[in-house]
Design a protein around this motif. Structure first.
Motif, mmCIF file in Angstrom:
data_model
loop_
_atom_site.group_PDB
_atom_site.id
_atom_site.type_symbol
_atom_site.label_atom_id
_atom_site.label_comp_id
_atom_site.label_asym_id
_atom_site.label_seq_id
_atom_site.Cartn_x
_atom_site.Cartn_y
_atom_site.Cartn_z
ATOM 1 N N GLY A 99 2.889 -9.104 10.951
ATOM 2 C CA GLY A 99 3.370 -9.136 9.455
ATOM 3 C C GLY A 99 2.627 -8.511 8.590
ATOM 4 O O GLY A 99 1.414 -8.052 8.816
ATOM 5 N N HIS A 100 3.192 -8.382 7.320
ATOM 6 C CA HIS A 100 2.354 -7.785 6.161
ATOM 7 C C HIS A 100 1.383 -8.646 5.667
ATOM 8 O O HIS A 100 1.920 -9.920 5.069
ATOM 9 N N SER A 101 0.222 -8.139 5.405
ATOM 10 C CA SER A 101 -0.637 -9.096 4.603
ATOM 11 C C SER A 101 -0.182 -9.370 3.375
ATOM 12 O O SER A 101 -0.436 -10.221 2.305
ATOM 13 N N SER A 102 0.596 -8.230 2.700
ATOM 14 C CA SER A 102 0.617 -8.022 1.365
ATOM 15 C C SER A 102 2.187 -9.065 0.850
ATOM 16 O O SER A 102 2.408 -9.179 -0.099
ATOM 17 N N ARG A 103 2.571 -9.679 1.751
ATOM 18 C CA ARG A 103 4.075 -10.322 1.535
ATOM 19 C C ARG A 103 3.869 -11.865 2.027
ATOM 20 O O ARG A 103 3.315 -12.042 3.455
ATOM 21 N N GLN A 115 0.850 -1.107 0.116
ATOM 22 C CA GLN A 115 -0.149 -0.103 -0.074
ATOM 23 C C GLN A 115 0.915 1.333 0.036
ATOM 24 O O GLN A 115 1.854 1.480 0.666
ATOM 25 N N VAL A 116 0.175 2.306 -0.496
ATOM 26 C CA VAL A 116 0.974 3.413 -0.662
ATOM 27 C C VAL A 116 0.676 4.238 0.659
ATOM 28 O O VAL A 116 -0.447 4.428 0.709
ATOM 29 N N ASP A 117 1.688 4.465 1.529
ATOM 30 C CA ASP A 117 1.213 5.420 2.888
ATOM 31 C C ASP A 117 0.952 6.704 2.530
ATOM 32 O O ASP A 117 0.032 7.246 3.291
ATOM 33 N N ALA A 166 -6.954 5.281 -3.474
ATOM 34 C CA ALA A 166 -6.357 4.380 -2.400
ATOM 35 C C ALA A 166 -6.418 2.937 -2.557
ATOM 36 O O ALA A 166 -7.612 2.516 -2.542
ATOM 37 N N ASN A 167 -5.332 2.160 -2.663
ATOM 38 C CA ASN A 167 -5.558 0.695 -2.590
ATOM 39 C C ASN A 167 -6.231 0.289 -3.717
ATOM 40 O O ASN A 167 -6.512 -1.108 -3.631
ATOM 41 N N ASP A 214 -0.747 -3.333 5.434
ATOM 42 C CA ASP A 214 0.407 -2.572 5.589
ATOM 43 C C ASP A 214 0.220 -1.386 6.365
ATOM 44 O O ASP A 214 0.889 -0.836 7.267
ATOM 45 N N ASN A 215 -1.005 -0.483 6.122
ATOM 46 C CA ASN A 215 -1.265 0.498 7.082
ATOM 47 C C ASN A 215 -1.498 0.285 8.481
ATOM 48 O O ASN A 215 -0.950 1.078 9.301
ATOM 49 N N GLN A 216 -2.247 -0.704 8.800
ATOM 50 C CA GLN A 216 -2.184 -1.063 10.151
ATOM 51 C C GLN A 216 -0.984 -1.457 10.917
ATOM 52 O O GLN A 216 -0.674 -1.089 11.895
ATOM 53 N N LEU A 217 -0.144 -2.187 10.193
ATOM 54 C CA LEU A 217 0.898 -2.428 10.615
ATOM 55 C C LEU A 217 1.978 -1.246 10.954
ATOM 56 O O LEU A 217 2.722 -1.006 12.082
#
Length: 604
Positions: free
Chosen positions: A394-398, A50-52, A211-212, A426-429
């Motif tokens: 951990g990141h859900s994107s990875r 995600q783009v922060d 976004a997203n 990603d944003n939550q992490l």
């Protein structure tokens, strides 16, 4: 050739050469037909992170900074071949003998995407904004922290004075923004920078953002290096790398990176797809909350207190078999981790002495000795009586994070430590890690050719302020010895001496274990070679396409059409066929009258 011109030519031909009447009729049919509209050529890129933020002063995610580089040039750039400093917005520079004054020249002719000229005043505005506004220094404030003053003496000349010599002056990774736009921004923290088209200086102009979902750019036709060879660039967000790779296989996207080993292997010998494997500049790490605090030392977050004990952090490091993680999780596509600088930057890469051995028995003995006794259920309890139960984010994107998370969970179970693996967005992490509300977290960074920025992430000053803003810490590490070494290396221009200081810093980081660098990923990328003929890699040879120190991979992408014919469509081919017919059929007429327009080049 217009339709009227074509009809006139036919009329003349019929009058003078009745024998070619039928041929002229064919030309009448062909000539009035307008050429097909030029097709838009788009490079479609899949992203899973995600783009922060689109705000270049705030963005720290790799996806966000990658987007930022497309929009805003730096004062200097990194060469695509060997990553040495080359022209960015400035084309020339010099320093005083004492290395305290640097003068940069910004040439005429470079423009913002709205047509306004780029001047030295834009650079001065950007740096001064970061120096006076704490929030504006969030992402890259370490570069300007030791600036004494920044002045544009005229439109072409930028003068930077530093408090002490600063070895990073040709590696200031700060996006320069247009003063005529950003001077109107009243609150940097709240400014989203998504009012399109976004005014920038880079090779692409942001035209749409959801976004997203996706990010859309158009090529900057007036870019000072020259326009890209295609029309549009889009980034499409996928929740998983599996979905991104499937989209590549279906031809829905043209370029993918951050693949897992199984995904990368599945594309071998696949028609229309070319893979790229490179020694990357990124590392994966397991951050161990050493006691999150603000830069003034006020504790924040809710990390487990036992993690403040270096004995516990070292025991965790000893329990992790890095070679097994690389084999099982990375599929062998990585190198063993040590410090935050990867082997691709050999001058600065750490080979620790002594190294943490993989030794679970020693780790257990260390915990026993330090008073972390096992309870009746085998779970350790701290000397203060708190059970050793840790959260790992951990990141859900990875896919890496989920697989490595289970590996860490099993490893720490052997120490009597319970780990709850939580895979989140990603944003939550990012929110949790910034607030210090974690025990363990997977993180990772891309390292620049100059080591200063990655080293700065572990200094005391990079911790956030009381509002959780104004800093970009990676680990909440704060260590006086480390900070002193950081200041020394930054002021050292002798390469050998600076290299020694950087090594000492990494050794200190390694010994104190605010994080365990698990490994350095090989970059696993693939692209549709039936759509794009080639991409520049950095460094060249053997480098990466995406996640470069710059934008060469995107900027220099060459569509298949451009490799063999004019970019954008088959219009040139159609025009050539029609033109060829006209030359053959009307050759006698035009040779007898005049030779105007005899060459195809003149008509295109």
């Amino acid at each position: 050739m217009t339709s009227t011109h074509g009809q006139e030519a036919v009329t003349v031909g019929i009058r003078r050469f009745g024998a070619v009447t039928a041929a002229m009729a064919l030309v009448v049919l062909l000539a009035p037909t307008p050429a097909p509209a030029q097709q838009t050529v788009t490079l479609r890129v899949a992203i899973t992170q995600q783009v922060d933020s689109l705000n270049p002063f705030l963005s720290v995610f790799q996806a966000g900074t990658e987007v930022g580089r497309l929009m805003y040039d730096y004062l200097t750039a990194y060469d695509v071949k060997d990553q040495r400093p080359v022209e960015g917005l400035a084309d020339k520079w010099e320093s005083s003998e004492d290395r305290l004054t640097w003068t940069f020249h910004v040439p005429e002719g470079k423009k913002w995407s709205d047509g306004q000229p780029i001047t030295a005043k834009d650079a001065a505005f950007t740096y001064n904004l970061m120096m006076r506004d704490e929030v504006a220094g969030t992402a890259n404030g370490s570069f300007t922290a030791a600036f004494e003053s920044v002045t544009a003496t005229d439109d072409r000349t930028l003068v930077i004075k530093t408090k002490q010599p600063q070895a990073t002056m040709l590696a200031l990774d700060v996006p320069i923004v247009p003063e005529h736009v950003w001077s109107k921004v009243t609150d940097i923290a709240e400014y989203r920078n998504d009012q399109t088209p976004v005014v920038g200086s880079g090779p692409f102009v942001l035209t749409e953002y959801r976004a997203n979902e996706f990010i859309r750019f158009k090529a900057n036709k007036d870019y000072w290096r020259g326009a890209p060879k295609y029309d549009e660039l889009t980034f499409t967000y996928y929740k998983t790398s599996d979905a991104a790779v499937q989209a590549l296989g279906k031809g829905e996207v043209d370029l993918v990176n951050r693949m897992g080993p199984a995904q990368f292997d599945s594309l071998k010998d696949k028609s229309g797809i070319t893979r790229n494997q490179a020694h990357g500049r990124r590392f994966n790490e397991l951050v161990i909350n050493p006691g999150a605090a603000t830069r003034t030392g006020e504790p924040i977050g809710d990390g487990h207190p036992a993690l403040k004990d270096v004995v516990v952090r070292r025991a965790i490091a000893k329990s992790l078999d890095l070679d097994a993680i690389i084999k099982r999780v990375n599929g062998g596509y990585a190198q063993r981790g040590t410090g935050p600088i990867p082997p691709v930057f050999a001058d600065y890469h750490l080979k620790p002495e002594p190294a943490h051995p993989y030794d679970p028995a020693a780790a257990n003995a260390d915990l026993d000795k330090a008073g972390y006794a096992r309870g009746a259920d085998g779970i350790r309890v701290s000397p203060e009586g708190r059970r050793m139960e840790l959260r790992l984010l951990g990141h859900s994107s990875r896919a890496y994070d989920e697989q490595a998370g289970e590996f860490v969970k099993r490893s720490l179970a052997d120490l009597g430590i319970v780990v709850d693996v939580q895979i989140v967005s990603d944003n939550q992490l990012n929110e949790s890690s910034t607030a210090g509300t974690f025990d363990l977290v997977f993180s990772g960074w891309g390292t620049n050719p100059d080591p200063d920025f990655i080293l700065s992430l572990h200094t005391c000053d990079q911790r956030p302020n009381a509002d959780g803003k104004g800093g970009t810490t990676d680990t909440f590490f704060c260590d006086a010895e480390y900070d002193a070494l950081y200041a020394q290396q930054r002021a050292e221009f002798d390469p050998a001496k600076r290299r020694e200081l950087v090594q000492k810093m990494q050794q200190r980081f390694y010994d104190q274990v605010p994080a365990v660098v698990l490994g350095y990923d090989n970059a696993l990328e693939a692209y549709r070679s039936d759509k794009f003929a080639s991409f520049p890699v950095q460094p060249d040879p053997g480098g990466v396409i995406m996640a470069q120190n710059g934008v060469w991979g995107y900027y220099g992408a060459l569509p298949v059409a451009s490799a063999g014919q004019p970019s954008g469509s088959n219009t040139g081919l159609i025009a050539g066929v029609v033109g060829g017919a006209l030359v053959v059929l009307l050759g006698g007429v035009w040779l007898m009258n005049r030779r105007r327009g005899a060459r195809a080049e003149d008509r295109e």
